[in-house]
Design an enzyme around this catalytic site. Structure first.
Site, PDB file in Angstrom:
ATOM      1  N   SER A  77      40.086  45.024  48.627  1.00 32.72           N
ATOM      2  CA  SER A  77      41.139  45.423  47.718  1.00 32.72           C
ATOM      3  C   SER A  77      41.061  46.937  47.601  1.00 32.72           C
ATOM      4  CB  SER A  77      40.836  44.781  46.369  1.00 32.72           C
ATOM      5  OG  SER A  77      41.994  44.619  45.663  1.00 32.72           O
TER       6      SER A  77
ATOM      7  N   ARG B 169      31.471  37.975  51.651  1.00 34.52           N
ATOM      8  CA  ARG B 169      32.775  37.417  52.024  1.00 34.52           C
ATOM      9  C   ARG B 169      33.168  37.823  53.439  1.00 34.52           C
ATOM     10  NH1 ARG B 169      37.667  37.265  47.745  1.00 34.52           N
ATOM     11  NH2 ARG B 169      36.292  36.360  46.184  1.00 34.52           N
TER      12      ARG B 169
ATOM     13  N   ARG C 261      34.293  30.898  47.301  1.00 35.47           N
ATOM     14  CA  ARG C 261      34.268  32.319  47.685  1.00 35.47           C
ATOM     15  C   ARG C 261      33.853  33.274  46.577  1.00 35.47           C
ATOM     16  NH1 ARG C 261      40.001  34.654  47.404  1.00 35.47           N
ATOM     17  NH2 ARG C 261      40.906  33.442  45.732  1.00 35.47           N
ATOM     18  N   HIS C 262      33.447  32.742  45.424  1.00 34.52           N
ATOM     19  CA  HIS C 262      33.028  33.618  44.329  1.00 34.52           C
ATOM     20  C   HIS C 262      31.547  33.441  44.009  1.00 34.52           C
ATOM     21  CE1 HIS C 262      37.416  33.548  43.494  1.00 34.52           C
ATOM     22  NE2 HIS C 262      37.180  34.817  43.229  1.00 34.52           N
TER      23      HIS C 262
ATOM     24  N   ARG D  93      29.722  39.662  38.453  1.00 30.28           N
ATOM     25  CA  ARG D  93      30.944  39.075  37.890  1.00 30.28           C
ATOM     26  C   ARG D  93      30.581  37.759  37.200  1.00 30.28           C
ATOM     27  NH1 ARG D  93      35.781  41.112  41.176  1.00 30.28           N
ATOM     28  NH2 ARG D  93      35.069  43.260  41.384  1.00 30.28           N
TER      29      ARG D  93
ATOM     30  N   GLU E 213      31.794  35.005  36.758  1.00 29.31           N
ATOM     31  CA  GLU E 213      32.807  34.012  37.162  1.00 29.31           C
ATOM     32  C   GLU E 213      32.514  32.719  36.432  1.00 29.31           C
ATOM     33  OE1 GLU E 213      35.186  34.936  39.111  1.00 29.31           O
ATOM     34  OE2 GLU E 213      34.428  36.625  40.280  1.00 29.31           O
TER      35      GLU E 213
ATOM     36  N   GLU F 171      41.179  36.973  50.931  1.00 30.88           N
ATOM     37  CA  GLU F 171      40.994  38.402  50.648  1.00 30.88           C
ATOM     38  C   GLU F 171      39.548  38.835  50.904  1.00 30.88           C
ATOM     39  OE1 GLU F 171      41.952  39.620  46.545  1.00 30.88           O
ATOM     40  OE2 GLU F 171      40.323  41.059  46.798  1.00 30.88           O
TER      41      GLU F 171
HETATM   42  P1  ATP Z   1      39.512  37.401  44.140  1.00 30.10           P
HETATM   43  O1  ATP Z   1      40.997  37.547  43.960  1.00 30.10           O
HETATM   44  O2  ATP Z   1      39.128  36.760  45.440  1.00 30.10           O
HETATM   45  O3  ATP Z   1      38.816  36.799  42.956  1.00 30.10           O
HETATM   46  P2  ATP Z   1      39.239  40.060  43.209  1.00 30.10           P
HETATM   47  O4  ATP Z   1      40.678  40.447  43.296  1.00 30.10           O
HETATM   48  O5  ATP Z   1      38.646  39.758  41.888  1.00 30.10           O
HETATM   49  O6  ATP Z   1      38.939  38.872  44.249  1.00 30.10           O
HETATM   50  P3  ATP Z   1      38.272  42.683  43.679  1.00 30.10           P
HETATM   51  O7  ATP Z   1      37.903  42.909  42.273  1.00 30.10           O
HETATM   52  O8  ATP Z   1      39.471  43.343  44.190  1.00 30.10           O
HETATM   53  O9  ATP Z   1      38.369  41.132  43.959  1.00 30.10           O
HETATM   54  O10 ATP Z   1      36.989  42.957  44.573  1.00 30.10           O
HETATM   55  C1  ATP Z   1      37.029  43.504  45.882  1.00 30.10           C
HETATM   56  C2  ATP Z   1      36.354  42.586  46.876  1.00 30.10           C
HETATM   57  O11 ATP Z   1      35.091  42.169  46.393  1.00 30.10           O
HETATM   58  C3  ATP Z   1      37.070  41.295  47.164  1.00 30.10           C
HETATM   59  O12 ATP Z   1      38.084  41.490  48.123  1.00 30.10           O
HETATM   60  C4  ATP Z   1      35.960  40.420  47.689  1.00 30.10           C
HETATM   61  O13 ATP Z   1      35.653  40.722  49.042  1.00 30.10           O
HETATM   62  C5  ATP Z   1      34.807  40.849  46.837  1.00 30.10           C
HETATM   63  N1  ATP Z   1      34.642  39.970  45.680  1.00 30.10           N
HETATM   64  C6  ATP Z   1      35.302  40.037  44.496  1.00 30.10           C
HETATM   65  N2  ATP Z   1      34.846  39.118  43.641  1.00 30.10           N
HETATM   66  C7  ATP Z   1      33.867  38.460  44.276  1.00 30.10           C
HETATM   67  C8  ATP Z   1      32.975  37.403  43.915  1.00 30.10           C
HETATM   68  N3  ATP Z   1      33.014  36.871  42.701  1.00 30.10           N
HETATM   69  N4  ATP Z   1      32.074  36.978  44.805  1.00 30.10           N
HETATM   70  C9  ATP Z   1      32.003  37.538  46.037  1.00 30.10           C
HETATM   71  N5  ATP Z   1      32.804  38.540  46.447  1.00 30.10           N
HETATM   72  C10 ATP Z   1      33.724  38.995  45.589  1.00 30.10           C
END
Ligand code: ATP
Length: 489
Positions: free
Chosen positions: A415, A463, A269-270, A261, A263, A412
């Site tokens: 998902s 996470r 947490r990312h 990602r 980010e 979270e």
């Molecule tokens: P958030 O709202 O926390 O940014 P997201 O809605 O983008 O998460 P999803 O795409 O639904 O997350 O990804 C499913 C799971 O993957 C998340 O619940 C989390 O545990 C993990 N996750 C998502 N993005 C990240 C990240 N950048 N770094 C670490 N873990 C992640």
């Protein structure tokens, strides 16, 4: 001693660079963690890191570490042989040494090592690898809790505090602390139970491509690259291909693999690269079949950690104190609507039919904990507008969807949802989000040849561990974290 040369048996100490030639007749290899008083008098060989080297008169006390286990080794030099003690005293901390000696019972328990009731009286000592004399960070400093540093400060003393960036710059040293050894053991256990439970429920492990032609989740958080002249991306999740695996006739699949990602903001947490724990499965009647898997799986993971990783959890607690996670044996599910009601009653402003902010999620976690006594729960039936294009709308009200998130301590971790398996509807929903359907044409086509109703979920391994142990920063649970600024080591 020259490199590669066999070590003469009569030499009791020295540097040796070729371990293959080392022989120590009469000394059996032993694990530091497995030494016990009943072994007193036994001749053993132990290899480990010289965590501490302390000379006291003619004796050198060497603390030897293997993983998280430590033992005191006493180098006294038989018959006035000062050579071996001088050699021991000259070892730099963290050098890797081979000790051959006899297990002994110390007169008083050794307080500073994990092995308190046994020590080793050293007869032979060889250095396999010398560390630099001045380490950039010390393991002792890196292992210190913030409370200890603060406590010392309050007493007017100064203890070194190793900051996060410094730790990560010298991660190979930082990883040697008991807390870090425990964190990554726990991470490995989570992955192990994830696979074990799913295999026992008829899932098979798959591996989807990480080089893909279009983005998997849409949005800007995608790493673009050139794929032999074609535009390509690093997969933001295994979403599209794990669904295509179900279209390929696999009823239940899971994947443990890297997720990328791009980010752009630094948060606790990312990460830009994390380990995805993904599941996709055919469903019969309802997306709650997916929630049932989440329930059994994560309760099994948490139970396993609490039952079988007590030592590791204690090691983490010593450096990073945390309260054990409160969770129920049957995971609570509440609807998004109820969550919104609870937040409003608590005076929190929430956008109607919107996504919950990080603060709102945190607050809801507290409200749920206080009302239901759990810090792990699922929030179900989110508004369709805040979910990805492939999410199945509810048949009784398409403004809502058959979707859920799961939270630990108000953040979270998972998902999930039922997915749309009707190609026309899927195409419509993708177009409505402004996605160029040409970029996902092969995915959309997969549903034109007969597709099972299905659903699934994704969690992030780092996470899960960060939140189970309440570590506060995801960099602590990533071996070599990749965040918006960090690409090394
Ligand atoms: P958030 O709202 O926390 O940014 P997201 O809605 O983008 O998460 P999803 O795409 O639904 O997350 O990804 C499913 C799971 O993957 C998340 O619940 C989390 O545990 C993990 N996750 C998502 N993005 C990240 C990240 N950048 N770094 C670490 N873990 C992640």
């Amino acid at each position: 001693m020259a490199s590669g040369e066999e070590y003469p048996e009569e030499e009791n100490y020295g540097d040796v660079s070729s371990v293959g030639a080392l022989q120590r007749a009469g000394y059996a290899w032993a694990d530091v963690a497995a030494l016990e008083p009943a072994a007193a008098g036994r001749a053993v060989r132990v290899r480990g890191a010289a965590q501490e080297v302390r000379a006291k008169g003619r004796v050198v006390f060497l603390v030897l570490r293997q993983g998280s286990a430590t033992v005191q080794c006493v180098v006294a030099g038989a018959d006035g042989d000062v050579g071996i003690t001088l050699f021991a005293a000259g070892l730099s901390r963290e050098s890797v040494v081979d000790v051959a000696g006899v297990v002994a019972l110390p007169r008083v328990p050794v307080r500073s090592t994990t092995q308190q009731l046994v020590e080793i009286q050293v007869q032979k000592l060889h250095c396999i690898s010398r560390s630099v004399p001045k380490l950039p960070i010390s393991v002792d400093d890196a292992a210190r809790s913030e409370e200890d540093v603060a406590g010392a400060k309050a007493r007017g003393e100064q203890l070194v505090h190793v900051g996060q960036d410094n730790r990560l710059d010298y991660r190979v040293i930082d990883l040697r602390t008991p807390a870090n050894q425990a964190i990554f053991t726990i991470e490995s256990e989570v992955e192990y139970i994830f696979r074990q439970v799913l295999r026992s429920e008829g899932f098979i492990g798959i591996h989807t491509p990480k080089l893909i032609s279009g983005s998997s989740e849409g949005g800007a958080a995608v790493f673009k690259l050139d794929y032999n002249g074609q535009p390509a991306c690093l997969a933001q999740s295994p979403q599209l291909h794990k669904q295509m695996a179900v279209c390929g006739g696999f009823q239940r699949v899971f994947e443990v693999g890297p997720v990328f990602r791009a980010e752009d903001s630094n948060t606790h947490r990312h990460l830009c690269e994390f380990t995805g724990l993904d599941v996709e499965m055919a469903i019969k009647d309802h997306y709650f079949e997916v929630c049932d898997v989440v329930d059994r799986l994560f309760v099994a993971i948490f139970d396993h950690l609490n039952k079988n990783c007590v030592k590791e959890l204690e090691a983490i607690q010593r450096q990073y104190p945390f309260k054990p996670l409160k969770y129920l044996q049957t995971t609570l599910r509440i609807d998004y609507d109820e969550g919104i009601r609870m937040l409003k009653e608590a005076g929190v402003h929430v956008e109607p039919m919107g996504d919950l902010s990080t603060q709102a999620e945190k607050k809801l976690g507290e409200l749920v904990r206080d009302k239901y006594g759990t810090e792990f729960y699922m929030l179900c039936r989110y508004p369709s507008a805040v979910r990805p294009f492939y999410t199945m709308p509810c048949s009784d009200d398409p403004l809502f969807s058959y979707s859920f998130d799961a939270f630990v301590r108000g953040e979270e971790i998972i998902s999930g949802a039922q997915r749309v398996h009707v190609p026309e509807q899927l195409t419509r929903q993708a177009e409505a989000r402004g996605i160029d359907v040409n970029t996902i044409a092969t995915y959309l086509d997969s549903f034109r040849y007969g597709a099972a109703a299905h659903g699934g979920f994704g969690a992030g391994l780092e996470r899960v561990v960060m939140l189970f142990c309440d570590l506060g920063n995801i960099r602590k649970t990533s071996l070599f974290p990749r965040d918006p600024r960090r690409l090394k080591p």
